[in-house]
Design an enzyme around this catalytic site. Structure first.
Site, PDB file in Angstrom:
ATOM      1  N   CYS A  60     -22.770 -14.057 -18.469  1.00  0.00           N
ATOM      2  CA  CYS A  60     -22.919 -14.594 -17.216  1.00  0.00           C
ATOM      3  C   CYS A  60     -23.780 -13.838 -16.108  1.00  0.00           C
ATOM      4  O   CYS A  60     -24.584 -14.470 -15.511  1.00  0.00           O
ATOM      5  CB  CYS A  60     -21.506 -15.062 -16.737  1.00  0.00           C
ATOM      6  SG  CYS A  60     -21.640 -16.047 -15.216  1.00  0.00           S
ATOM      7  N   CYS A  71     -15.232 -15.812 -16.576  1.00  0.00           N
ATOM      8  CA  CYS A  71     -15.916 -16.136 -15.696  1.00  0.00           C
ATOM      9  C   CYS A  71     -16.362 -17.483 -15.212  1.00  0.00           C
ATOM     10  O   CYS A  71     -16.692 -18.080 -16.215  1.00  0.00           O
ATOM     11  CB  CYS A  71     -17.303 -15.433 -16.216  1.00  0.00           C
ATOM     12  SG  CYS A  71     -18.971 -15.515 -15.125  1.00  0.00           S
ATOM     13  N   MET A  73     -21.914 -20.590  -5.879  1.00  0.00           N
ATOM     14  CA  MET A  73     -22.464 -21.158  -7.124  1.00  0.00           C
ATOM     15  C   MET A  73     -21.282 -21.907  -7.715  1.00  0.00           C
ATOM     16  O   MET A  73     -20.050 -21.534  -8.042  1.00  0.00           O
ATOM     17  CB  MET A  73     -22.956 -19.966  -8.055  1.00  0.00           C
ATOM     18  CG  MET A  73     -23.926 -19.106  -7.652  1.00  0.00           C
ATOM     19  SD  MET A  73     -24.340 -17.585  -8.737  1.00  0.00           S
ATOM     20  CE  MET A  73     -23.414 -16.454  -8.018  1.00  0.00           C
ATOM     21  N   SER A  85     -18.400 -15.882  -3.424  1.00  0.00           N
ATOM     22  CA  SER A  85     -17.431 -16.861  -4.278  1.00  0.00           C
ATOM     23  C   SER A  85     -16.168 -17.283  -3.586  1.00  0.00           C
ATOM     24  O   SER A  85     -15.605 -18.208  -4.188  1.00  0.00           O
ATOM     25  CB  SER A  85     -16.789 -15.873  -5.591  1.00  0.00           C
ATOM     26  OG  SER A  85     -16.118 -14.686  -4.937  1.00  0.00           O
ATOM     27  N   GLY A  86     -15.948 -16.767  -2.583  1.00  0.00           N
ATOM     28  CA  GLY A  86     -14.616 -17.078  -2.005  1.00  0.00           C
ATOM     29  C   GLY A  86     -13.521 -16.079  -1.989  1.00  0.00           C
ATOM     30  O   GLY A  86     -12.582 -16.192  -1.383  1.00  0.00           O
ATOM     31  N   GLY A  87     -13.918 -15.050  -2.561  1.00  0.00           N
ATOM     32  CA  GLY A  87     -13.120 -14.042  -2.946  1.00  0.00           C
ATOM     33  C   GLY A  87     -13.339 -12.800  -1.758  1.00  0.00           C
ATOM     34  O   GLY A  87     -14.435 -12.965  -0.998  1.00  0.00           O
ATOM     35  N   GLY A  99     -20.771  -9.036  -4.953  1.00  0.00           N
ATOM     36  CA  GLY A  99     -19.663  -8.257  -4.469  1.00  0.00           C
ATOM     37  C   GLY A  99     -19.221  -7.297  -5.677  1.00  0.00           C
ATOM     38  O   GLY A  99     -18.127  -6.840  -5.680  1.00  0.00           O
TER      39      GLY A  99
END
Length: 372
Positions: free
Chosen positions: A100, A201, A35, A11-13, A124
């Site tokens: 989700c 979300c 996504m 997610s980039g997190g 994650g």
């Protein structure tokens, strides 16, 4: 022997980034999948998709894994967001993260990963999976709480089924968040200091009332106390949730005392959709805010069947401590009685059952029984 291929949602997190590194360290062939699930307002100041993609791609480069982007915006709108709006229009307060996970992150994502030749998928999330190795349930996969209780996300994952869980890895299930941050710093990941997301979300951290206002019609109506006194006007029932204190608009009436003798801050206690009336009460422990039991529907059981009638624990909101209760569950419905009254049990939210660390599943709260 060929390495097992794992497709991980990135997610980039920080959490999914460290998860990707852990999987590679464990010897898997890792492919990252970013996504994109919302595109109604890509240019909005609240949309972080572009930066998230940059972060995910940068991390993939550092960790040494391939990454690609996939667009699930249509699936998200049809399977998650449409239901989210229907629930709000009905006067309930839905939890889009639960839906989700079941419909996008572990269904659309899983299906796409299989097309990429994945043996497993990973995310994650802070949770664990465990295969039962003996007894009548041998071969079943259990969903367990994470070791880091403060970050456990099993509540949001309770609708996952055996087919989904049997293909899923949660690399962070045995790790504490503080350790995840340390790993990110040691690896010098470009997002090591990035804040955790707390928004809806995939929709982000935009002003919620302003966001809902774009999609829902609303009708102002009376705001009443339990004795029927009109004390104000609400802007539309969809914009309120049970137990809400901020944003009611009665800050100047804190010292007002009702006929029931209660005084203090105001809380949303009930929504009468048929009469477009919002009921508010004073005092955190007002009887109208306390429930002794609840009913739930749209049940989803991790094992594929309802648990037997025995004492279990339940959560009716994220990060709530487990609450002792008794229950009668079927494939479709749940009747649950709390050992001690619970505060602001909210229709539309999820009631999730646990046996120790094992998440049994749950459903959507349809009604609660007040203590009085």
């Amino acid at each position: 022997m060929a390495k097992k291929r794992v497709v991980i949602g990135m997610s980039g997190g920080v959490d999914s980034s460290v998860s990707a590194w852990l999987l590679k360290e464990q010897g898997y062939e890792v492919i990252g999948l970013f996504m994109k699930n919302w595109e109604d307002d890509d240019d909005s100041e609240y949309c972080s998709t572009r930066q998230d993609w940059i972060d995910a791609a940068s991390v993939a480069d550092v960790v040494g894994v391939d990454i690609e982007a996939v667009n699930f915006a249509a699936e998200y709108k049809d399977r998650v967001f449409a239901e989210f709006l229907r629930e709000y229009e009905a006067g309930r307060t839905p939890n889009p993260d639960v839906l989700c996970n079941a419909e996008i992150k572990f269904k659309a994502f899983l299906d796409h990963a299989m097309l990429l030749g994945a043996d497993m998928i990973a995310t994650g999330h802070y949770a664990r999976v465990r295969e039962v190795t003996s007894g009548p349930d041998a071969g079943q996969v259990q969903l367990l709480k994470a070791v880091d209780a403060s970050k456990d996300q099993s509540y949001f994952l309770h609708r996952l089924n055996q087919a989904q869980l049997s293909k899923t890895l949660f690399p962070l299930g045995e790790i504490r968040k503080t350790e995840v941050r340390k790993i990110a710093e040691q690896l010098q990941l470009p997002n090591a200091s990035k804040k955790d997301s707390t928004g809806i979300c995939f929709i982000g951290e935009r002003p919620f009332r302003e966001f809902l206002n774009r999609y829902l019609s609303y009708q102002p109506g009376p705001m009443k106390t339990p004795d029927g006194t009109i004390v104000g006007e609400h802007v539309g029932l969809s914009f309120y949730t049970l137990g809400q204190r901020k944003g009611i608009g009665l800050g100047g009436m804190k010292t007002h005392k009702n006929t029931d003798g209660n005084s203090g801050p105001w809380y949303v206690a009930r929504k009468d959709v048929a009469n477009n009336t919002l009921y508010i009460v004073q005092g955190h422990d007002h009887p109208w805010l306390l429930s002794s039991a609840l009913s739930a529907g749209q049940m989803s059981w991790v094992a594929g069947r309802a648990p037997s009638e025995e004492l279990v624990a339940a959560k009716t909101r994220y990060r709530q401590a487990d609450v002792a209760c008794s229950q009668h569950a079927t494939a479709d419905n749940l009747a649950l009685a709390f050992d001690t009254p619970q505060w602001a049990v909210t229709p539309g939210q999820s009631a999730v059952l646990y046996q120790g660390d094992v998440c049994l599943g749950g459903g959507i709260i349809t009604a609660s029984t007040l203590t009085e």
